[in-house]
Design a protein around this motif. Structure first.
Motif, PDB file in Angstrom:
ATOM      1  N   GLY A 182       0.881  -1.265  -0.014  1.00 26.05           N
ATOM      2  CA  GLY A 182      -0.020   0.044  -0.088  1.00 26.05           C
ATOM      3  C   GLY A 182       0.838   1.331  -0.066  1.00 26.05           C
ATOM      4  O   GLY A 182       0.323   2.325   0.417  1.00 26.05           O
ATOM      5  N   GLU A 183       2.014   0.942  -0.283  1.00 25.75           N
ATOM      6  CA  GLU A 183       3.133   2.279  -0.444  1.00 25.75           C
ATOM      7  C   GLU A 183       2.617   3.323  -1.297  1.00 25.75           C
ATOM      8  O   GLU A 183       2.693   4.559  -1.269  1.00 25.75           O
ATOM      9  CB  GLU A 183       4.347   1.818  -0.480  1.00 25.75           C
ATOM     10  CG  GLU A 183       5.643   2.906   0.075  1.00 25.75           C
ATOM     11  CD  GLU A 183       6.994   2.237   0.108  1.00 25.75           C
ATOM     12  OE1 GLU A 183       7.702   3.040   0.520  1.00 25.75           O
ATOM     13  OE2 GLU A 183       7.094   0.864  -0.605  1.00 25.75           O
ATOM     14  N   VAL A 184       2.423   2.911  -2.453  1.00 28.56           N
ATOM     15  CA  VAL A 184       1.983   3.727  -3.834  1.00 28.56           C
ATOM     16  C   VAL A 184       0.563   3.089  -4.076  1.00 28.56           C
ATOM     17  O   VAL A 184       0.085   2.323  -4.123  1.00 28.56           O
ATOM     18  CB  VAL A 184       2.923   3.159  -5.069  1.00 28.56           C
ATOM     19  CG1 VAL A 184       2.350   4.248  -6.010  1.00 28.56           C
ATOM     20  CG2 VAL A 184       4.268   3.448  -4.487  1.00 28.56           C
ATOM     21  N   ARG A 185      -0.325   4.341  -4.444  1.00 33.01           N
ATOM     22  CA  ARG A 185      -1.710   4.000  -4.633  1.00 33.01           C
ATOM     23  C   ARG A 185      -1.646   3.664  -6.278  1.00 33.01           C
ATOM     24  O   ARG A 185      -1.624   5.074  -7.011  1.00 33.01           O
ATOM     25  CB  ARG A 185      -2.663   5.171  -4.498  1.00 33.01           C
ATOM     26  CG  ARG A 185      -3.728   4.549  -3.178  1.00 33.01           C
ATOM     27  CD  ARG A 185      -4.929   5.562  -3.198  1.00 33.01           C
ATOM     28  NE  ARG A 185      -5.736   5.452  -4.361  1.00 33.01           N
ATOM     29  CZ  ARG A 185      -6.646   4.442  -4.863  1.00 33.01           C
ATOM     30  NH1 ARG A 185      -6.514   3.546  -4.106  1.00 33.01           N
ATOM     31  NH2 ARG A 185      -7.409   4.627  -5.811  1.00 33.01           N
ATOM     32  N   VAL A 186      -1.807   2.671  -6.755  1.00 30.36           N
ATOM     33  CA  VAL A 186      -1.737   2.472  -8.213  1.00 30.36           C
ATOM     34  C   VAL A 186      -3.314   2.230  -8.797  1.00 30.36           C
ATOM     35  O   VAL A 186      -4.049   1.566  -8.062  1.00 30.36           O
ATOM     36  CB  VAL A 186      -1.156   1.193  -8.542  1.00 30.36           C
ATOM     37  CG1 VAL A 186      -1.037   0.835 -10.004  1.00 30.36           C
ATOM     38  CG2 VAL A 186       0.242   1.133  -7.966  1.00 30.36           C
ATOM     39  N   SER A 187      -3.788   3.095  -9.783  1.00 28.43           N
ATOM     40  CA  SER A 187      -5.012   2.855 -10.158  1.00 28.43           C
ATOM     41  C   SER A 187      -5.218   1.871 -11.339  1.00 28.43           C
ATOM     42  O   SER A 187      -6.423   1.416 -11.459  1.00 28.43           O
ATOM     43  CB  SER A 187      -5.437   4.379 -10.803  1.00 28.43           C
ATOM     44  OG  SER A 187      -4.779   5.435 -10.599  1.00 28.43           O
ATOM     45  N   GLY A 188      -4.119   1.400 -11.807  1.00 25.27           N
ATOM     46  CA  GLY A 188      -3.965   0.129 -12.788  1.00 25.27           C
ATOM     47  C   GLY A 188      -2.620  -0.032 -13.113  1.00 25.27           C
ATOM     48  O   GLY A 188      -1.640   0.418 -12.832  1.00 25.27           O
ATOM     49  N   LEU A 189      -2.624  -1.488 -13.412  1.00 24.63           N
ATOM     50  CA  LEU A 189      -1.433  -2.187 -13.936  1.00 24.63           C
ATOM     51  C   LEU A 189      -1.465  -2.510 -15.168  1.00 24.63           C
ATOM     52  O   LEU A 189      -2.211  -3.333 -15.806  1.00 24.63           O
ATOM     53  CB  LEU A 189      -1.207  -3.533 -12.908  1.00 24.63           C
ATOM     54  CG  LEU A 189      -0.772  -3.267 -11.410  1.00 24.63           C
ATOM     55  CD1 LEU A 189      -0.746  -4.771 -10.943  1.00 24.63           C
ATOM     56  CD2 LEU A 189       0.379  -2.430 -11.119  1.00 24.63           C
ATOM     57  N   LEU A 190      -0.255  -2.075 -15.798  1.00 22.12           N
ATOM     58  CA  LEU A 190      -0.092  -2.730 -17.337  1.00 22.12           C
ATOM     59  C   LEU A 190       0.964  -3.950 -17.022  1.00 22.12           C
ATOM     60  O   LEU A 190       1.911  -3.677 -16.670  1.00 22.12           O
ATOM     61  CB  LEU A 190       0.628  -1.627 -18.190  1.00 22.12           C
ATOM     62  CG  LEU A 190       0.753  -1.696 -19.422  1.00 22.12           C
ATOM     63  CD1 LEU A 190      -0.750  -1.421 -20.038  1.00 22.12           C
ATOM     64  CD2 LEU A 190       1.479  -0.428 -20.092  1.00 22.12           C
ATOM     65  N   LEU A 191       0.223  -5.091 -17.366  1.00 25.81           N
ATOM     66  CA  LEU A 191       0.926  -6.314 -17.189  1.00 25.81           C
ATOM     67  C   LEU A 191       1.728  -6.788 -18.358  1.00 25.81           C
ATOM     68  O   LEU A 191       1.441  -6.498 -19.425  1.00 25.81           O
ATOM     69  CB  LEU A 191      -0.034  -7.424 -16.872  1.00 25.81           C
ATOM     70  CG  LEU A 191      -0.946  -6.985 -15.319  1.00 25.81           C
ATOM     71  CD1 LEU A 191      -2.109  -7.714 -15.341  1.00 25.81           C
ATOM     72  CD2 LEU A 191      -0.057  -7.066 -14.288  1.00 25.81           C
ATOM     73  N   PRO A 192       3.112  -7.601 -17.887  1.00 23.74           N
ATOM     74  CA  PRO A 192       3.729  -7.875 -18.733  1.00 23.74           C
ATOM     75  C   PRO A 192       3.499  -8.921 -19.802  1.00 23.74           C
ATOM     76  O   PRO A 192       3.126  -9.902 -19.396  1.00 23.74           O
ATOM     77  CB  PRO A 192       5.235  -8.241 -18.137  1.00 23.74           C
ATOM     78  CG  PRO A 192       4.364  -8.553 -16.790  1.00 23.74           C
ATOM     79  CD  PRO A 192       3.179  -7.966 -16.789  1.00 23.74           C
TER      80      PRO A 192
END
Lengths: 362, 357
Positions: A182-192
């Motif tokens: 939870g250190e960074v609030r990520v709105s979405g992940l571009l996955l490899p």
């Protein structure tokens, strides 16, 4: 060139960029998990195409960068054993260890060879019968099958001078740790895309189901990446969160059965030490007992017994890899740290976020 | 103590490794110091130029010597390519073309070359003869004579097969052509596709992508360049983009001339096989060596005429205008990408491909 030019089509890219503008109506922080995405985004200037509220930050997906300092130190220490050839992907050569790097230790007389595939390291062992070749097994699921194949090949040929120092890592466990932290609030992940050809898109279902974060599996050309970003923005704006696969020409929902069979035969799940993320349970693999004869840890236990933990360093790669810091926010960027005098791996790996920012975005 | 010394023969570990895991304070030459990028520039500045920077030093590939009314261009280059025969050429042709092209970048007509050989004991004389024949052919093509030389043989293992050093003298036809002389408004001509030589040598050495016909572009460009000079085209700067590729060459000129360069990526020809190889190996094609190409900075009013002249030469058929010179910011090379965005083209760094020339 087929499968490249179509996905670098200027008009298609500009149309997609316009669509992103219509979809983005609030701030969004998207993380490209993979180092290849980081480099492609920088090389093609993709960030300049994103609507202003959308930020693209880098994650823990550069395999050279996440390799723990102590693992690199151990590999360098192996090179000081007599009659040892260190075999590594070229990307690792300039990464600074605690006291030296593969490039520098080679200049001092250690036998360091660059290979393009673990299978090349097996060939090297067949040629250099008076020496023992140790291959540095770094990378995610993409490179693991080739290492497994090399070990099986060495076993089939009865080689006793081929070893693997296995520090391979698995992507889903790292993403779980990152999201749970939870250190960074990520709105979405571009996955490899390439990792997912091995493990299947369903491996990421927990991201949307447990953490409510959208994901999109994308390829590495500009059109692929923009399609992934479009999917993430659409999911955010519609409030429907899932794992989208915008790279169907390479990726399926299911894992690749042949690769999985090979991996489970040679490797077993293990905990792993990550630069920047620390020890993550179940995020790595170890070589199965039946292939212990090819395991450098089993052959040279004294190396690990004598290894000192790395001292503190001004390098902030750890924070870069967690997405807490962007390269340009690092106080050392282009000051104490540049590609000729790197403080850490992110500045020298061809997939490193700092290398990408230094090379293309200064 | 982990390291136990021992080891025999040429591959024996360096005894200094003993101290080394406690921290190495002895700086050493690394392969990346020879790659034509940042590290090499730093090494040359720090070690060589610090001791013998001559008055009038410019950083160009050739020095300019003035004798009364006649100005001469003088240059030298060593060749350690591995393998010594590769698709499209060999170390001999390379040794002639490299030095001839460096003379041409000064606006000079090549006059004479020297050729010195360091040969490993056991090298086949038939192979040496074939390389000498190739040098003669390249020299004829480059309209230059090989007039002096030297031959040394070293014990087996003290050199790898064959190293060649050539030096060249040329007569300046157009004074003032220099990497420091590009000015805002100049157009930039690239004489053909990039990355051919580096990928051809790399694939030959590593036995990779055997199906791809990738051939080195190694060639002396005498006729191509002399046609421009003799026609009186207003050429300001030229550089042959060898090690470090067009990325290094363009950055050098941007820095020397204190100008900004804007390059259009879509206009830079790259052969499909070269693209495939670079994608597969993770190389940036703009950083890969060429040995038969020239970057030509020409005043805008002469650009169309110069391009036509270049295209009339067999080595310039694919020539294009790839960009232009702006006043600022000085020292920067910016690329307009194929998808319409802008990015920096940086000076290469690190060991790209060792022993490519």
């Amino acid at each position: 060139m087929k499968f490249i030019d179509e996905f670098r089509d200027r008009e298609l890219v500009q149309n997609l960029a316009r669509r992103l503008g219509q979809l983005a109506w609030g701030p969004a922080t998207l993380m490209e998990v993979c180092g290849t995405h980081t480099m492609a985004a920088a090389r093609f200037g993709l960030k300049t195409l994103l609507p202003p509220p959308v930020k693209l930050i880098s994650g823990p997906g550069c395999p050279v960068c996440v390799t723990a300092q102590e693992d690199l130190d151990a590999f360098l220490a192996l090179g000081r054993q007599p009659h040892i050839i260190l075999a590594s992907f070229g990307d690792m050569l300039r990464v600074p260890g605690t006291h030296t790097s593969l490039e520098r230790t080679r200049a001092q007389g250690a036998d360091v060879r660059v290979v393009y595939s673990p299978l090349d390291a097996v060939d090297l062992a067949k040629q250099e019968t008076a020496k023992t070749v140790v291959f540095f097994g770094v990378g995610f699921e993409t490179t693991m099958p080739a290492t497994a194949m090399a070990i099986k090949l060495a076993a089939a040929e009865g080689l006793d001078n081929f070893l693997v120092f296995c520090v391979h890592k698995t992507m889903p466990a790292a993403l779980r740790a990152l999201l749970a932290g939870g250190e960074v609030r990520v709105s979405g992940l571009l996955l490899p895309g390439h990792v997912t050809t091995i493990i299947g898109a369903q491996a990421y279902d927990f991201i949307s189901q447990e953490f409510g974060v959208p994901g999109a599996v994308a390829g590495f050309e500009p059109v692929d990446m923009l399609l992934g970003i479009e999917s993430l923005l659409r999911q955010i704006s519609q409030g429907q969160v899932f794992i989208d696969n915008v790279y169907p020409r390479a990726v399926q929902a299911q894992p690749n059965p042949r690769a999985q069979k090979l991996l489970s035969e040679v490797f077993a799940p293990d905990d792993a030490q990550w630069r920047g993320l620390g020890q993550i349970p179940g995020s790595g693999v170890k070589i199965q007992e039946r292939y212990a004869a090819f395991d450098a840890r089993a052959r040279f236990p004294e190396i690990w017994a004598e290894l000192a933990p790395p001292p503190p360093s001004p390098c902030r790669c750890g924070e870069i890899l967690r997405g807490v810091l962007t390269p340009k926010q690092c106080p050392q960027f282009d000051k104490g740290c540049n590609p000729s005098q790197p403080l850490g791996p992110c500045m020298v790996s061809s997939e490193g976020a700092c290398a990408a920012a230094f090379r293309y975005e200064r | 103590m982990i390291f136990e010394g021992g080891g025999q023969g040429p591959m024996a570990p360096d005894p200094s490794l003993n101290n080394h895991h406690k921290g190495d304070h002895m700086e050493r030459v690394l392969l990346s110091h020879g790659a034509g990028g940042r590290e090499m520039v730093a090494l040359i500045e720090r070690v060589f130029l610090a001791k013998y920077r001559a008055p009038g030093f410019t950083g160009d590939d050739s020095a300019i010597l003035n004798f009364g009314s006649q100005a001469l261009a003088f240059t030298t280059d060593s060749f350690v390519v591995d393998p010594i025969f590769f698709p499209g050429g060999d170390i001999g042709r390379l040794a002639v073309a490299g030095t001839v092209n460096d003379l041409l970048t000064a606006g000079a007509r090549p006059l004479a070359l020297s050729a010195s050989f360091i040969i490993e004991e056991g090298f086949k004389i038939a192979t040496l003869t074939a390389i000498a024949a190739s040098m003669r052919q390249a020299a004829d093509e480059g309209r230059v004579a090989i007039v002096t030389g030297d031959t040394k043989v070293v014990p087996k293992g003290a050199a790898d097969k064959l190293f060649i050093t050539t030096a060249g003298l040329g007569a300046i036809l157009k004074p003032g052509v220099s990497g420091a002389a590009a000015v805002a408004g100049d157009k930039i001509i690239l004489t053909g596709s990039v990355g051919d030589h580096g990928t051809a040598v790399m694939l030959a050495r590593e036995n990779l992508l055997q199906g791809e016909a990738i051939i080195s572009d190694v060639a002396p460009l005498t006729e191509l360049v002399l046609a421009l000079l003799e026609a009186g085209c207003e050429i300001h700067a030229m550089r042959d983009p060898t090690r470090g590729g067009i990325a290094a060459a363009l950055n050098e000129i941007a820095r020397q001339s204190q100008v900004s360069l804007e390059i259009d990526e879509a206009r830079i020809p790259v052969k499909p096989g070269v693209t495939a190889a670079c994608e597969a190996l993770g190389l940036e094609v703009f950083q890969v060596a060429n040995e038969g190409k020239m970057l030509i900075f020409v005043a805008p009013e002469d650009a169309a005429r110069a391009l036509d002249l270049v295209k009339a030469n067999p080595y310039g058929r694919e020539a294009r205008l790839i960009g232009e010179v702006k006043a600022s910011p000085p020292g920067r090379v910016q690329v307009r990408t194929t998808i319409g965005t802008a990015r920096i083209l940086d000076m290469p760094s690190g060991e790209l491909l060792p022993r490519i020339c």
